[in-house]
Design an enzyme around this catalytic site. Structure first.
Site, PDB file in Angstrom:
ATOM      1  N   GLY A  10       8.104  14.760  13.672  1.00 44.51           N
ATOM      2  CA  GLY A  10       7.483  13.484  13.280  1.00 44.51           C
ATOM      3  C   GLY A  10       8.501  12.357  13.242  1.00 44.51           C
ATOM      4  CE1 TYR A  11      10.305   5.810  12.866  1.00 47.29           C
ATOM      5  CE2 TYR A  11       9.226   5.576  10.730  1.00 47.29           C
ATOM      6  CZ  TYR A  11      10.093   5.095  11.701  1.00 47.29           C
ATOM      7  OH  TYR A  11      10.738   3.904  11.493  1.00 47.29           O
ATOM      8  CB  ILE A  12      10.948  10.405   8.420  1.00 45.43           C
ATOM      9  CG1 ILE A  12      10.239   9.060   8.212  1.00 45.43           C
ATOM     10  CG2 ILE A  12      12.219  10.465   7.572  1.00 45.43           C
ATOM     11  CD1 ILE A  12       9.642   8.863   6.829  1.00 45.43           C
ATOM     12  CB  SER A 124       5.974   8.176  -0.922  1.00 45.83           C
ATOM     13  OG  SER A 124       5.513   6.855  -0.866  1.00 45.83           O
ATOM     14  CE1 TYR A 148       1.485  10.126   2.116  1.00 46.49           C
ATOM     15  CE2 TYR A 148       1.555   8.049   0.903  1.00 46.49           C
ATOM     16  CZ  TYR A 148       2.185   9.013   1.667  1.00 46.49           C
ATOM     17  OH  TYR A 148       3.511   8.863   1.956  1.00 46.49           O
ATOM     18  CE  LYS A 152       4.221  12.298   0.880  1.00 45.59           C
ATOM     19  NZ  LYS A 152       4.860  13.338   1.699  1.00 45.59           N
ATOM     20  CG  PHE A 177      11.537   2.004  -1.805  1.00 45.78           C
ATOM     21  CD1 PHE A 177      12.142   3.142  -2.365  1.00 45.78           C
ATOM     22  CD2 PHE A 177      10.856   1.154  -2.644  1.00 45.78           C
ATOM     23  CE1 PHE A 177      12.077   3.398  -3.742  1.00 45.78           C
ATOM     24  CE2 PHE A 177      10.786   1.391  -4.019  1.00 45.78           C
ATOM     25  CZ  PHE A 177      11.397   2.506  -4.557  1.00 45.78           C
ATOM     26  CG  ASN A 197      -2.904   2.661   8.647  1.00 43.86           C
ATOM     27  OD1 ASN A 197      -3.995   2.125   8.775  1.00 43.86           O
ATOM     28  ND2 ASN A 197      -2.715   3.966   8.825  1.00 43.86           N
ATOM     29  NE  ARG A 291      -2.563  -2.720   3.044  1.00 47.73           N
ATOM     30  CZ  ARG A 291      -1.532  -2.215   3.747  1.00 47.73           C
ATOM     31  NH1 ARG A 291      -1.725  -1.812   4.982  1.00 47.73           N
ATOM     32  NH2 ARG A 291      -0.341  -2.135   3.218  1.00 47.73           N
ATOM     33  N   GLY A 293      -5.419  -2.747  -3.068  1.00 48.73           N
ATOM     34  CA  GLY A 293      -4.398  -1.769  -3.465  1.00 48.73           C
ATOM     35  C   GLY A 293      -2.976  -2.278  -3.318  1.00 48.73           C
ATOM     36  CG  ASP A 294      -1.245  -4.163   0.139  1.00 52.83           C
ATOM     37  OD1 ASP A 294      -1.097  -2.929   0.135  1.00 52.83           O
ATOM     38  OD2 ASP A 294      -1.311  -4.840   1.183  1.00 52.83           O
TER      39      ASP A 294
HETATM   40  C1  UD1 Z   1       2.093   1.601   2.734  1.00 55.39           C
HETATM   41  C2  UD1 Z   1       1.308   2.525   1.830  1.00 55.39           C
HETATM   42  C3  UD1 Z   1       2.264   3.432   1.107  1.00 55.39           C
HETATM   43  C4  UD1 Z   1       3.144   4.188   2.099  1.00 55.39           C
HETATM   44  C5  UD1 Z   1       3.876   3.149   2.963  1.00 55.39           C
HETATM   45  C6  UD1 Z   1       4.791   3.750   4.014  1.00 55.39           C
HETATM   46  C7  UD1 Z   1      -0.731   1.254   1.254  1.00 55.39           C
HETATM   47  C8  UD1 Z   1      -1.478   0.571   0.165  1.00 55.39           C
HETATM   48  N1  UD1 Z   1       0.484   1.741   0.922  1.00 55.39           N
HETATM   49  O1  UD1 Z   1       2.939   0.830   1.924  1.00 55.39           O
HETATM   50  O2  UD1 Z   1       1.553   4.337   0.302  1.00 55.39           O
HETATM   51  O3  UD1 Z   1       4.066   4.978   1.402  1.00 55.39           O
HETATM   52  O4  UD1 Z   1       2.905   2.346   3.617  1.00 55.39           O
HETATM   53  O5  UD1 Z   1       4.060   4.405   5.019  1.00 55.39           O
HETATM   54  O6  UD1 Z   1      -1.201   1.383   2.365  1.00 55.39           O
HETATM   55  N2  UD1 Z   1       0.903  -6.101   5.904  1.00 55.39           N
HETATM   56  C9  UD1 Z   1       0.313  -7.189   6.528  1.00 55.39           C
HETATM   57  N3  UD1 Z   1      -0.375  -6.964   7.693  1.00 55.39           N
HETATM   58  C10 UD1 Z   1      -0.478  -5.728   8.280  1.00 55.39           C
HETATM   59  C11 UD1 Z   1       0.145  -4.627   7.631  1.00 55.39           C
HETATM   60  C12 UD1 Z   1       0.799  -4.855   6.440  1.00 55.39           C
HETATM   61  O7  UD1 Z   1       0.381  -8.322   6.042  1.00 55.39           O
HETATM   62  O8  UD1 Z   1      -1.121  -5.591   9.335  1.00 55.39           O
HETATM   63  C13 UD1 Z   1       1.670  -6.337   4.661  1.00 55.39           C
HETATM   64  C14 UD1 Z   1       1.181  -5.559   3.439  1.00 55.39           C
HETATM   65  O9  UD1 Z   1       0.225  -6.302   2.715  1.00 55.39           O
HETATM   66  C15 UD1 Z   1       2.496  -5.364   2.656  1.00 55.39           C
HETATM   67  C16 UD1 Z   1       3.545  -5.267   3.757  1.00 55.39           C
HETATM   68  O10 UD1 Z   1       2.964  -5.867   4.920  1.00 55.39           O
HETATM   69  O11 UD1 Z   1       2.783  -6.509   1.879  1.00 55.39           O
HETATM   70  C17 UD1 Z   1       3.944  -3.825   4.088  1.00 55.39           C
HETATM   71  O12 UD1 Z   1       2.772  -3.070   4.377  1.00 55.39           O
HETATM   72  P1  UD1 Z   1       2.852  -1.571   4.912  1.00 55.39           P
HETATM   73  O13 UD1 Z   1       3.759  -1.492   6.079  1.00 55.39           O
HETATM   74  O14 UD1 Z   1       1.444  -1.092   5.100  1.00 55.39           O
HETATM   75  O15 UD1 Z   1       3.570  -0.790   3.719  1.00 55.39           O
HETATM   76  P2  UD1 Z   1       3.148  -0.687   2.171  1.00 55.39           P
HETATM   77  O16 UD1 Z   1       1.890  -1.403   1.872  1.00 55.39           O
HETATM   78  O17 UD1 Z   1       4.336  -1.062   1.364  1.00 55.39           O
END
Ligand code: UD1
Length: 335
Positions: A10-12, A124, A148, A152, A177, A197, A291, A293-294
């Site tokens: 996988g990736y990591i 995580s 998920y 963890k 992180f 995502n 989004r 949950g953020d």
């Molecule tokens: C997400 C997961 C987290 C996981 C981590 C690493 C959620 C709520 N959390 O974290 O459990 O451990 O990925 O895989 O999904 N953003 C945008 N546009 C996008 C995508 C993201 O604006 O299309 C923003 C998000 O709102 C956030 C930041 O970018 O502020 C980082 O997002 P993301 O890469 O999904 O990571 P996490 O939300 O930190």
């Protein structure tokens, strides 16, 4: 050491396998290819110049694990295998609990039978309760917000209880992180299935024309520019964190949690701009709703890992963006 790496394609996992082989550890990979391509094995071999022992098998398959553990001497397991998409875990909780918990339990049982006393677990930052204030420290309150994250946290609990019951067992819980970037060779990187995502894989697909524009999820957070702030760390730094954990914590019984992050926050717009500089491209974006949950800010306090593992992230965000873009441009090249 003799290291079994679950999810090693996988990736990591793949980046970690490369660093382990470079440090002359003997590696056996187990991967069911759920979230990885079979050609990753060849890519790792191309980088390291060494043949990699790989089993295409599921860690929840007790018979398959028994065969592997009977055929190889193993000193430590680095356990990456698991489902990892937050949104999917909300829609399919049973699938997530079943897979992530069962594969860990089956691995632990095989380890017990074959006298393997050390596991490094891919945890995580998502295990920290969102009520904490960044920077997150290891002793802060833990709670998950989706299945998920709960898997963890539950696995951290299982490993902690097991280490309490068996004083010879060592469990290292690595709380990542936000891993980004790719291997400098352009051979390894993140290959999301479907719509990405995570932020940087999405930006890469806007850059190569696969997607039209980025949606920035909210610009009204309590952060300097209003967009979400995260602690992005280069996947090679993260891989080196595993090597440090393995080497520094060998034979240190008990359960020990470490944050792997940079300690530095970067906003969504700052990451977009860093990518634009690295790629000399413009990334079109629109600001949309938050989004669900953020939260505003998620940043590590990495001082425990710096002190006890003698590990520190050294790559910049710009280097991570450049390597991710390099990989994205070559992802379809044949070997
Ligand atoms: C997400 C997961 C987290 C996981 C981590 C690493 C959620 C709520 N959390 O974290 O459990 O451990 O990925 O895989 O999904 N953003 C945008 N546009 C996008 C995508 C993201 O604006 O299309 C923003 C998000 O709102 C956030 C930041 O970018 O502020 C980082 O997002 P993301 O890469 O999904 O990571 P996490 O939300 O930190």
């Amino acid at each position: 050491m003799n290291v079994l790496v679950s999810g090693g394609l996988g990736y990591i996992g793949s980046h970690t396998v490369v660093e382990l082989v470079k440090r002359h550890h003997d590696v056996v990979v187990v991967d069911n290819l759920y979230n990885a391509d079979a050609d990753v094995q060849l890519r790792i071999e191309k980088i390291t110049g060494k043949k990699l022992t790989t089993y295409i098998a599921d860690c929840a398959d007790a018979e398959a694990m028994e065969k592997i553990f009977s055929s190889h001497k193993v000193d430590c397991v680095i356990h990456f295998a698991g489902y990892k998409a937050v949104g999917e875990s909300v829609r399919k909780p049973l699938m997530y609990y079943h897979n992530n918990l069962l594969s860990t339990l089956v691995l632990l049982e095989a380890m017990k039978k074959h006298n393997v006393h050390q596991m490094v677990f891919s945890s995580s930052a998502t295990v920290y309760s969102p009520e904490n204030t960044s920077p997150f420290r290891e002793e802060m309150r833990l709670a998950a917000t989706n299945p998920y994250g709960w898997t963890k946290l539950m696995i951290e609990r299982i490993l902690t209880d097991y280490a309490t019951a068996d004083p010879s067992f060592s469990a290292i819980l690595l709380r990542y992180f936000n891993p980004i970037g790719a291997h400098d060779s352009g051979l390894l990187g993140e290959r999301p299935v479907g719509i990405p995502n995570n932020l940087l894989p999405y930006i890469c697909q806007v850059a190569d024309g696969t997607r039209e524009k980025l949606s920035v999820f909210g610009d009204d957070y309590a952060t300097p520019d209003g967009t979400g702030v995260r602690d992005y760390l280069h996947v090679v730094d993260l891989a080196l964190g595993h090597v440090a954990a393995l080497e520094k914590m060998a034979n240190r019984p008990g359960a020990h949690a470490f944050n792997l992050g940079t300690g530095k926050g970067t906003s969504v717009l700052e990451l977009v701009h860093a990518f634009e500089q690295a790629s000399h491209l413009t990334i079109p974006y629109v600001v949309t709703d938050r989004r669900p949950g953020d939260i505003d800010t998620v940043v590590a306090d990495p001082s425990k890992a710096e002190k006890e593992l003698e590990w520190k992230a050294t790559h910049s965000i710009e280097e991570a963006c450049a390597s991710a873009w390099h990989f994205q441009q070559h992802v379809k090249d044949s070997l």
